[in-house]
Design a protein around this motif. Sequence first.
Motif, PDB file in Angstrom:
ATOM      1  N   GLU A 139     -35.053   5.000 -13.367  1.00  0.00           N
ATOM      2  CA  GLU A 139     -36.425   5.361 -13.749  1.00  0.00           C
ATOM      3  C   GLU A 139     -36.420   6.418 -14.849  1.00  0.00           C
ATOM      4  O   GLU A 139     -37.200   6.334 -15.808  1.00  0.00           O
ATOM      5  N   ALA A 143     -37.766   5.854 -18.624  1.00  0.00           N
ATOM      6  CA  ALA A 143     -38.776   6.750 -19.198  1.00  0.00           C
ATOM      7  C   ALA A 143     -38.308   7.258 -20.562  1.00  0.00           C
ATOM      8  O   ALA A 143     -39.098   7.329 -21.509  1.00  0.00           O
ATOM      9  N   SER A 147     -39.864   6.654 -24.609  1.00  0.00           N
ATOM     10  CA  SER A 147     -40.334   7.880 -25.265  1.00  0.00           C
ATOM     11  C   SER A 147     -40.432   7.733 -26.787  1.00  0.00           C
ATOM     12  O   SER A 147     -39.823   6.849 -27.387  1.00  0.00           O
TER      13      SER A 147
END
Length: 193
Positions: A139, A143, A147
């Motif tokens: 996770e 993420a 970005s």
Amino acid sequence: MAIDTNPGEKVISPAKLAHVVLRTNNLQPMVDFYQTFLGAKIQYANDFLAFLTYDDEHHRIAIAQLPGLGAKVPQSCGLEHIAFTFNTLSDLLTAYRQRKAHGMLPQWCVNHGPTTSIYYLDPDGNRIETQVDAFGTSEEANAFMASKEFSENPLGVDFDPEELIGRVERGEDEKVLLKRVEIGPRGLESIPI
């Protein structure tokens, strides 16, 4: 065991990637390279085929010498690289030093963000990535890949493995060392071919 008669839209994903088979006209140097590079054992070999493993799988790499093959053309389409993951940065850097002692020098050392990676070329010119994950969970890695920083530079930041070894030996925190330094945009022209 039942076969689903209504398979739906998504195909069932495999349980794991089992092995890679490489074609060559250079069998013994390729077998020697992968045996050393992976710390592998030969499960079976003859004069045109070899199966190697480094873990509990019956083979992870197979190498087949096929008649009529020409040299690899670096500017052709095909597989870009094979990647192997290490558990820690120290393991990745120890393997780098061990390979260096065998005359195996990296082609490219780069912190991609999700991974810190060291790339090599085998005797046929196939690229191999050795890496360590930078994040504790998928996770967190996902993420980062979503970005702005990753979008701006999906390739990463080059590093000197000897410098990184020095930092590890001085006791710097591995999490700090795995964090990518942001340098702004970077394009494909920076990838060694």
